[in-house]
Design a protein around this motif. Structure first.
Motif, PDB file in Angstrom:
ATOM      1  N   ASN A  38     -47.268  84.156  81.581  1.00  9.91           N
ATOM      2  CA  ASN A  38     -46.420  83.117  82.182  1.00  9.91           C
ATOM      3  C   ASN A  38     -46.671  81.712  81.635  1.00  9.91           C
ATOM      4  OD1 ASN A  38     -45.077  84.984  83.923  1.00  9.91           O
ATOM      5  ND2 ASN A  38     -46.887  84.945  85.233  1.00  9.91           N
ATOM      6  N   ASP A  39     -47.691  81.549  80.792  1.00  7.61           N
ATOM      7  CA  ASP A  39     -47.911  80.259  80.135  1.00  7.61           C
ATOM      8  C   ASP A  39     -47.064  80.219  78.857  1.00  7.61           C
ATOM      9  OD1 ASP A  39     -48.848  77.738  79.662  1.00  7.61           O
ATOM     10  OD2 ASP A  39     -50.973  78.275  79.699  1.00  7.61           O
ATOM     11  N   PHE A  40     -47.122  79.114  78.140  1.00  9.86           N
ATOM     12  CA  PHE A  40     -46.209  78.903  77.031  1.00  9.86           C
ATOM     13  C   PHE A  40     -46.924  78.732  75.696  1.00  9.86           C
ATOM     14  CE2 PHE A  40     -43.901  77.802  80.780  1.00  9.86           C
ATOM     15  CZ  PHE A  40     -42.616  78.259  80.538  1.00  9.86           C
ATOM     16  N   PHE A  41     -46.390  79.382  74.667  1.00  6.90           N
ATOM     17  CA  PHE A  41     -46.769  79.097  73.284  1.00  6.90           C
ATOM     18  C   PHE A  41     -46.062  77.815  72.848  1.00  6.90           C
ATOM     19  CE2 PHE A  41     -45.831  79.537  68.697  1.00  6.90           C
ATOM     20  CZ  PHE A  41     -47.127  79.642  68.204  1.00  6.90           C
ATOM     21  N   LEU A  42     -44.836  77.614  73.363  1.00  9.17           N
ATOM     22  CA  LEU A  42     -44.039  76.428  73.033  1.00  9.17           C
ATOM     23  C   LEU A  42     -43.093  76.139  74.183  1.00  9.17           C
ATOM     24  CD1 LEU A  42     -43.185  74.373  70.739  1.00  9.17           C
ATOM     25  CD2 LEU A  42     -41.386  76.024  70.180  1.00  9.17           C
ATOM     26  N   ASN A  79     -45.975  91.147  65.384  1.00  6.79           N
ATOM     27  CA  ASN A  79     -44.821  90.333  65.029  1.00  6.79           C
ATOM     28  C   ASN A  79     -45.239  88.867  64.943  1.00  6.79           C
ATOM     29  OD1 ASN A  79     -41.877  91.690  65.173  1.00  6.79           O
ATOM     30  ND2 ASN A  79     -43.315  92.824  66.444  1.00  6.79           N
ATOM     31  N   PHE A  80     -44.502  88.123  64.115  1.00  5.06           N
ATOM     32  CA  PHE A  80     -44.723  86.685  64.014  1.00  5.06           C
ATOM     33  C   PHE A  80     -43.854  85.978  65.045  1.00  5.06           C
ATOM     34  CE2 PHE A  80     -46.080  88.270  59.910  1.00  5.06           C
ATOM     35  CZ  PHE A  80     -47.254  87.559  59.704  1.00  5.06           C
ATOM     36  N   THR A  81     -44.317  84.806  65.495  1.00  9.91           N
ATOM     37  CA  THR A  81     -43.579  84.035  66.480  1.00  9.91           C
ATOM     38  C   THR A  81     -43.563  82.572  66.079  1.00  9.91           C
ATOM     39  OG1 THR A  81     -43.380  83.479  68.830  1.00  9.91           O
ATOM     40  CG2 THR A  81     -45.610  83.666  67.967  1.00  9.91           C
ATOM     41  N   CYS A  82     -42.422  81.938  66.313  1.00  9.82           N
ATOM     42  CA  CYS A  82     -42.280  80.524  65.966  1.00  9.82           C
ATOM     43  C   CYS A  82     -40.866  80.098  66.319  1.00  9.82           C
ATOM     44  CB  CYS A  82     -42.510  80.355  64.459  1.00  9.82           C
ATOM     45  SG  CYS A  82     -42.494  78.662  63.865  1.00  9.82           S
ATOM     46  N   ASN A  83     -40.674  78.819  66.614  1.00 14.95           N
ATOM     47  CA  ASN A  83     -39.331  78.249  66.600  1.00 14.95           C
ATOM     48  C   ASN A  83     -39.210  77.602  65.219  1.00 14.95           C
ATOM     49  OD1 ASN A  83     -37.075  76.629  66.672  1.00 14.95           O
ATOM     50  ND2 ASN A  83     -37.418  75.918  68.759  1.00 14.95           N
ATOM     51  N   TYR A  84     -38.649  78.351  64.278  1.00 10.88           N
ATOM     52  CA  TYR A  84     -38.658  77.909  62.885  1.00 10.88           C
ATOM     53  C   TYR A  84     -37.851  76.638  62.681  1.00 10.88           C
ATOM     54  CZ  TYR A  84     -41.162  82.117  61.780  1.00 10.88           C
ATOM     55  OH  TYR A  84     -42.134  83.088  61.742  1.00 10.88           O
ATOM     56  N   GLU A  85     -36.804  76.435  63.451  1.00 14.99           N
ATOM     57  CA  GLU A  85     -36.021  75.207  63.342  1.00 14.99           C
ATOM     58  C   GLU A  85     -36.906  73.998  63.625  1.00 14.99           C
ATOM     59  OE1 GLU A  85     -32.049  73.169  65.342  1.00 14.99           O
ATOM     60  OE2 GLU A  85     -32.964  74.897  66.291  1.00 14.99           O
ATOM     61  N   SER A  86     -37.649  74.045  64.730  1.00 14.81           N
ATOM     62  CA  SER A  86     -38.555  72.953  65.094  1.00 14.81           C
ATOM     63  C   SER A  86     -39.717  72.866  64.111  1.00 14.81           C
ATOM     64  CB  SER A  86     -39.074  73.180  66.517  1.00 14.81           C
ATOM     65  OG  SER A  86     -40.071  72.240  66.844  1.00 14.81           O
ATOM     66  N   LEU A  88     -39.970  73.856  60.876  1.00 17.88           N
ATOM     67  CA  LEU A  88     -39.639  73.415  59.516  1.00 17.88           C
ATOM     68  C   LEU A  88     -39.211  71.949  59.479  1.00 17.88           C
ATOM     69  CD1 LEU A  88     -37.742  76.576  58.235  1.00 17.88           C
ATOM     70  CD2 LEU A  88     -40.063  75.841  57.632  1.00 17.88           C
ATOM     71  N   THR A  89     -38.538  71.489  60.530  1.00 17.95           N
ATOM     72  CA  THR A  89     -38.055  70.103  60.553  1.00 17.95           C
ATOM     73  C   THR A  89     -38.998  69.163  61.299  1.00 17.95           C
ATOM     74  OG1 THR A  89     -36.766  70.487  62.567  1.00 17.95           O
ATOM     75  CG2 THR A  89     -35.642  70.867  60.455  1.00 17.95           C
ATOM     76  N   GLN A  90     -40.011  69.751  61.998  1.00 17.33           N
ATOM     77  CA  GLN A  90     -40.954  68.985  62.821  1.00 17.33           C
ATOM     78  C   GLN A  90     -40.207  68.089  63.812  1.00 17.33           C
ATOM     79  OE1 GLN A  90     -44.806  69.234  62.675  1.00 17.33           O
ATOM     80  NE2 GLN A  90     -43.601  71.110  62.360  1.00 17.33           N
ATOM     81  N   THR A  91     -39.196  68.684  64.462  1.00 18.56           N
ATOM     82  CA  THR A  91     -38.423  68.007  65.510  1.00 18.56           C
ATOM     83  C   THR A  91     -38.622  68.757  66.827  1.00 18.56           C
ATOM     84  OG1 THR A  91     -36.467  69.322  64.918  1.00 18.56           O
ATOM     85  CG2 THR A  91     -36.685  67.122  63.911  1.00 18.56           C
ATOM     86  N   PRO A  92     -38.338  68.125  67.972  1.00 24.74           N
ATOM     87  CA  PRO A  92     -38.569  68.768  69.265  1.00 24.74           C
ATOM     88  C   PRO A  92     -37.781  70.072  69.419  1.00 24.74           C
ATOM     89  CG  PRO A  92     -38.300  66.420  69.580  1.00 24.74           C
ATOM     90  CD  PRO A  92     -37.946  66.709  68.142  1.00 24.74           C
ATOM     91  N   SER A  93     -38.423  71.045  70.028  1.00 25.41           N
ATOM     92  CA  SER A  93     -37.816  72.354  70.250  1.00 25.41           C
ATOM     93  C   SER A  93     -36.779  72.286  71.362  1.00 25.41           C
ATOM     94  CB  SER A  93     -38.894  73.370  70.626  1.00 25.41           C
ATOM     95  OG  SER A  93     -38.325  74.603  70.991  1.00 25.41           O
ATOM     96  N   THR A  94     -35.711  73.033  71.196  1.00 26.66           N
ATOM     97  CA  THR A  94     -34.709  73.181  72.258  1.00 26.66           C
ATOM     98  C   THR A  94     -34.901  74.509  72.983  1.00 26.66           C
ATOM     99  OG1 THR A  94     -33.149  74.156  70.682  1.00 26.66           O
ATOM    100  CG2 THR A  94     -33.011  71.768  71.034  1.00 26.66           C
ATOM    101  N   ARG A  95     -35.996  75.215  72.677  1.00 26.57           N
ATOM    102  CA  ARG A  95     -36.241  76.550  73.210  1.00 26.57           C
ATOM    103  C   ARG A  95     -37.658  76.652  73.758  1.00 26.57           C
ATOM    104  NH1 ARG A  95     -33.649  76.515  68.406  1.00 26.57           N
ATOM    105  NH2 ARG A  95     -31.659  77.613  68.274  1.00 26.57           N
ATOM    106  N   PHE A  96     -37.864  77.694  74.559  1.00 22.94           N
ATOM    107  CA  PHE A  96     -39.182  78.022  75.099  1.00 22.94           C
ATOM    108  C   PHE A  96     -39.664  79.324  74.452  1.00 22.94           C
ATOM    109  CE2 PHE A  96     -37.069  75.612  78.386  1.00 22.94           C
ATOM    110  CZ  PHE A  96     -38.059  74.841  78.979  1.00 22.94           C
TER     111      PHE A  96
END
Length: 196
Positions: A38-42, A79-86, A88-96
């Motif tokens: 229930n905690d967050f990676f992102l 499996n690998f995990t990441c918000n690749y958009e955030s 690669l661009t080093q911008t705030p994530s729009t996802r959890f």
């Protein structure tokens, strides 16, 4: 090399060759992280600074829309995990990215990932192959959402993640399929009825 790094090495070797001489690079560039259930990676609004490799546990990806969670993917073991958009661009994530179970990961920072690409003989190839698979997977999920019925999306979930049916709460599966939990219960009951 510990069991965690051995699992990572075995997974990378499914994509590219890694020589014995190159093996220590992984333990140099990755570090362990533990995320309780229930905690967050992102979280939404944070910049994704790491790519994670799931050693043990389970993560889900979701977005919030008017307070409603819309799950769109899962990362079980190996499996690998990441918000690749955030990332690669080093911008705030729009996802959890949230842990459904207690989850142990090996994580690598953006700078260390660039080192991995440079120091492994087939590092660039590995990065390209993973990116291509992620791209195709996201297109398939997008197409599924627009072209399949709820029943078909549930069948797609079962085919894509057969080992997760008992590990993922029903409301999360319903969110992934795009329906309410009561509707998912009806679909499951219909499927169970057809088995007899």
């Amino acid at each position: 090399m510990s069991a965690d790094y051995t699992l990572l090495l075995q997974t990378i070797r499914q994509w590219v060759s890694v020589s014995e001489r190159e093996e220590p690079i992984l333990s140099d560039l990755f570090e362990r992280r533990y995320v309780p259930a229930n905690d967050f990676f992102l979280r939404e609004g944070e910049v994704c600074r790491y790519v994670g490799f799931v050693v043990e546990g389970l993560l889900r990806y979701y977005v919030l829309d008017d307070g409603i969670e819309h799950t769109y993917d899962f990362s079980p073991e190996r499996n690998f995990t990441c918000n690749y958009e955030s990332f690669l661009t080093q911008t705030p994530s729009t996802r959890f990215i949230q842990a459904i179970e207690d989850t142990t990961l090996l994580i690598i920072s953006y700078d260390n990932l660039q080192q991995l690409y440079a120091r492994l003989g087939e590092g660039q190839k590995f990065g390209r192959l993973v990116a291509e698979e992620l791209f195709v997977g996201m297109l398939q999920k997008l197409t599924s959402f627009y072209r399949e019925t709820a029943e078909e999306r549930y069948d797609t979930f079962m085919r894509s993640f057969p080992q997760l049916q008992e590990r993922v709460p029903q409301y999360v599966i319903a969110s992934y399929v795009g329906i309410k939990p009561q509707s998912l219960s009806r679909i499951r009951a219909q499927r169970a009825g057809k088995q007899y």
